[in-house]
Design an enzyme around this catalytic site. Structure first.
Site, PDB file in Angstrom:
ATOM      1  N   LYS A 205      -6.315   1.998  -4.985  1.00 64.96           N
ATOM      2  CA  LYS A 205      -5.291   2.797  -5.663  1.00 64.96           C
ATOM      3  C   LYS A 205      -5.341   4.206  -5.094  1.00 64.96           C
ATOM      4  O   LYS A 205      -6.357   4.892  -5.201  1.00 64.96           O
ATOM      5  CB  LYS A 205      -5.521   2.816  -7.170  1.00 64.96           C
ATOM      6  CG  LYS A 205      -4.499   3.696  -7.881  1.00 64.96           C
ATOM      7  CD  LYS A 205      -4.576   3.585  -9.386  1.00 64.96           C
ATOM      8  CE  LYS A 205      -3.557   4.517 -10.025  1.00 64.96           C
ATOM      9  NZ  LYS A 205      -3.571   4.431 -11.484  1.00 64.96           N
ATOM     10  N   ARG A 215       4.796   8.770 -14.613  1.00 67.88           N
ATOM     11  CA  ARG A 215       4.143   9.761 -15.467  1.00 67.88           C
ATOM     12  C   ARG A 215       5.152  10.376 -16.429  1.00 67.88           C
ATOM     13  O   ARG A 215       4.785  10.748 -17.549  1.00 67.88           O
ATOM     14  CB  ARG A 215       3.426  10.800 -14.607  1.00 67.88           C
ATOM     15  CG  ARG A 215       2.212  10.177 -13.906  1.00 67.88           C
ATOM     16  CD  ARG A 215       1.535  11.114 -12.925  1.00 67.88           C
ATOM     17  NE  ARG A 215       0.458  10.425 -12.213  1.00 67.88           N
ATOM     18  CZ  ARG A 215      -0.165  10.909 -11.154  1.00 67.88           C
ATOM     19  NH1 ARG A 215       0.182  12.105 -10.675  1.00 67.88           N
ATOM     20  NH2 ARG A 215      -1.116  10.221 -10.571  1.00 67.88           N
ATOM     21  N   LYS A 231      -5.636  13.995  -9.432  1.00 65.10           N
ATOM     22  CA  LYS A 231      -6.440  12.774  -9.547  1.00 65.10           C
ATOM     23  C   LYS A 231      -7.188  12.467  -8.248  1.00 65.10           C
ATOM     24  O   LYS A 231      -7.650  11.353  -8.037  1.00 65.10           O
ATOM     25  CB  LYS A 231      -5.534  11.606  -9.971  1.00 65.10           C
ATOM     26  CG  LYS A 231      -4.908  11.805 -11.363  1.00 65.10           C
ATOM     27  CD  LYS A 231      -4.299  10.524 -11.938  1.00 65.10           C
ATOM     28  CE  LYS A 231      -3.769  10.773 -13.361  1.00 65.10           C
ATOM     29  NZ  LYS A 231      -3.322   9.542 -14.038  1.00 65.10           N
ATOM     30  N   LYS A 262      -2.100  -0.279  -4.297  1.00 60.38           N
ATOM     31  CA  LYS A 262      -1.073   0.492  -5.002  1.00 60.38           C
ATOM     32  C   LYS A 262      -1.041   1.920  -4.473  1.00 60.38           C
ATOM     33  O   LYS A 262      -2.101   2.531  -4.356  1.00 60.38           O
ATOM     34  CB  LYS A 262      -1.419   0.489  -6.485  1.00 60.38           C
ATOM     35  CG  LYS A 262      -0.538   1.351  -7.341  1.00 60.38           C
ATOM     36  CD  LYS A 262      -1.104   1.434  -8.728  1.00 60.38           C
ATOM     37  CE  LYS A 262      -0.268   2.376  -9.540  1.00 60.38           C
ATOM     38  NZ  LYS A 262      -0.794   2.622 -10.838  1.00 60.38           N
ATOM     39  N   TYR A 327       9.445  -3.102 -10.660  1.00 63.37           N
ATOM     40  CA  TYR A 327      10.482  -2.877 -11.671  1.00 63.37           C
ATOM     41  C   TYR A 327      11.778  -3.591 -11.319  1.00 63.37           C
ATOM     42  O   TYR A 327      12.702  -3.625 -12.118  1.00 63.37           O
ATOM     43  CB  TYR A 327      10.706  -1.361 -11.832  1.00 63.37           C
ATOM     44  CG  TYR A 327       9.419  -0.639 -12.215  1.00 63.37           C
ATOM     45  CD1 TYR A 327       9.013  -0.567 -13.536  1.00 63.37           C
ATOM     46  CD2 TYR A 327       8.601  -0.068 -11.235  1.00 63.37           C
ATOM     47  CE1 TYR A 327       7.821   0.071 -13.879  1.00 63.37           C
ATOM     48  CE2 TYR A 327       7.416   0.556 -11.559  1.00 63.37           C
ATOM     49  CZ  TYR A 327       7.029   0.624 -12.887  1.00 63.37           C
ATOM     50  OH  TYR A 327       5.847   1.230 -13.215  1.00 63.37           O
TER      51      TYR A 327
HETATM   52  C1  PBG Z   1      -2.414   5.029 -14.818  1.00 63.52           C
HETATM   53  C2  PBG Z   1      -1.406   4.324 -14.024  1.00 63.52           C
HETATM   54  C3  PBG Z   1      -0.477   4.942 -13.186  1.00 63.52           C
HETATM   55  C4  PBG Z   1       0.370   3.930 -12.747  1.00 63.52           C
HETATM   56  C5  PBG Z   1      -0.066   2.715 -13.294  1.00 63.52           C
HETATM   57  N1  PBG Z   1      -1.190   2.978 -14.076  1.00 63.52           N
HETATM   58  C6  PBG Z   1      -0.246   6.367 -12.855  1.00 63.52           C
HETATM   59  C7  PBG Z   1      -1.344   7.229 -12.464  1.00 63.52           C
HETATM   60  O1  PBG Z   1      -2.371   6.810 -11.942  1.00 63.52           O
HETATM   61  O2  PBG Z   1      -1.173   8.446 -12.697  1.00 63.52           O
HETATM   62  C8  PBG Z   1       1.571   4.168 -11.875  1.00 63.52           C
HETATM   63  C9  PBG Z   1       2.604   3.123 -11.861  1.00 63.52           C
HETATM   64  C10 PBG Z   1       3.903   3.533 -11.294  1.00 63.52           C
HETATM   65  O3  PBG Z   1       4.063   4.633 -10.736  1.00 63.52           O
HETATM   66  O4  PBG Z   1       4.832   2.714 -11.379  1.00 63.52           O
HETATM   67  N2  PBG Z   1      -3.711   4.761 -14.705  1.00 63.52           N
END
Ligand code: PBG
Length: 336
Positions: A205, A215, A231, A262, A327
């Site tokens: 990730k 967000r 982050k 991701k 989505y």
């Molecule tokens: C949070 C999380 C995030 C997403 C899925 N779980 C955002 C982040 O890490 O700030 C993002 C998913 C998306 O952008 O569609 N842990």
């Protein structure tokens, strides 16, 4: 020059296999099927109307009742799984994110309801504290507030994972990127007798700008860079391929059942490499920003919406993803 004079002496003419639609269909290598897709969904409390998410055209926050209706529709379209994300009222968020361990918190009620109403659907829940913290980070902060505390966060995530599993989640999906959380969660689930709950690890990730619209959707934008700390101390550096592969190897060794990359589109090389390295199923998350940028460009008339959408998913599948969180799942399954 006549056609026969111009003729090249070629043994191989790849265009032969692109000549007609029938031939093109016969030699097509990659197909995105509804059964490859997981739909992420956002849930809110109350009995109101769905709340459209401005930065994600076509996506809304749904009440539990709306969520159930959507899940029934997705099941009927052949989508096998949903990932459920709660949007909490900001009054319920704290620095410690204790709301995550409230046994009646929104996502747990949502999971119980969907499991009861649509038992055929696989349910995936995020294990991370960002919907519950007022700073939007995925864990609790260190004493000086300058970082996310790894081991303290993992202890909370273990409890959270158990609650999710008990509520009926088929997969718990740690998206926090703390070190050691997969192994700790596996042990916690097993000790609680939750041996059938699988772990879909957000393994590679990345610290991505593409999470922006998400967000907005869950109200965790604070950590995205508006405060002192982004982050980047826990999510992977977008520049690093090898570091991301190490994360996937650790998660596999610690007992993950599915490994996820991701975002997807900017990380096709990671999906490809992971597919070649592991025998586990590989998931890819086409995240909010990947979805929204296609909508935005299409709205401006700069890209063809359907062709761009379909090409983005083909690329992810072709790179080696077995399952794709997107989505677009519903409209693809509906053949739209
Ligand atoms: C949070 C999380 C995030 C997403 C899925 N779980 C955002 C982040 O890490 O700030 C993002 C998913 C998306 O952008 O569609 N842990």
């Amino acid at each position: 020059m006549s056609e026969s004079e111009a003729r090249l002496n070629l043994t191989y003419r790849p265009r032969r296999l692109r000549r007609t639609d029938a031939i093109r269909r016969l030699v097509r290598e990659t197909v995105v099927r509804p059964s490859n897709l997981i739909h992420p969904l956002f849930v809110i409390d109350g009995n109101g109307e769905p709340e459209p998410i401005a930065s994600m055209p076509g996506q809304s926050r749904l009440t539990i009742k709306g969520l159930i209706d959507e899940c029934l529709a997705l099941r009927d379209l052949g989508i096998p799984g949903v990932a459920i994300f709660p949007k909490l009222d900001s009054s319920l968020k704290t620095a410690e994110g204790g709301g995550a361990l409230n046994p009646d918190t929104l996502v747990l009620r949502a999971v119980r309801s969907v499991k009861a109403a649509v038992p055929e659907l696989a349910i995936i829940t995020d294990v991370a504290l960002d919907p519950y913290t007022n700073h939007g980070h995925d864990g609790v902060l260190t004493a000086d507030g300058q970082d996310v505390a790894n081991d303290e966060t993992v202890a909370i995530l273990c409890e959270m994972a158990k609650l999710n599993a008990e509520a009926g989640a088929d997969f718990v999906a740690p998206s926090d990127m703390m070190d050691g959380r997969i192994g700790a969660i596996r042990v916690a689930l097993d000790e609680a007798g939750l041996t059938d709950t699988a772990i879909m690890a957000y393994s590679a990730k990345f610290n991505s700008a593409y999470y922006g619209p998400f967000r907005d959707a869950v109200g965790s934008a604070q950590a995205a860079g508006t405060n002192l700390l982004g982050k980047q101390t826990y999510q992977c550096d977008p520049a690093n391929r090898r570091a991301a592969i190490i994360e996937t190897e650790l998660d596999e060794a610690e007992g993950a059942d599915v490994l996820m990359v991701k975002p997807a589109g900017a990380y096709l090389d990671i999906i490809r490499e992971l597919r070649q390295r592991t025998s586990l199923p590989v998931a890819a998350y086409q995240v909010s920003g990947e979805y929204s940028q296609i909508h935005a460009a299409a709205q401006l008339g700069w890209l063809d919406y359907k062709r761009t959408r379909d090409e983005s998913l083909l690329g992810i599948k072709r790179a080696g993803a077995d399952m794709i969180l997107t989505y677009f799942a519903k409209e693809i399954a509906a053949g739209k």
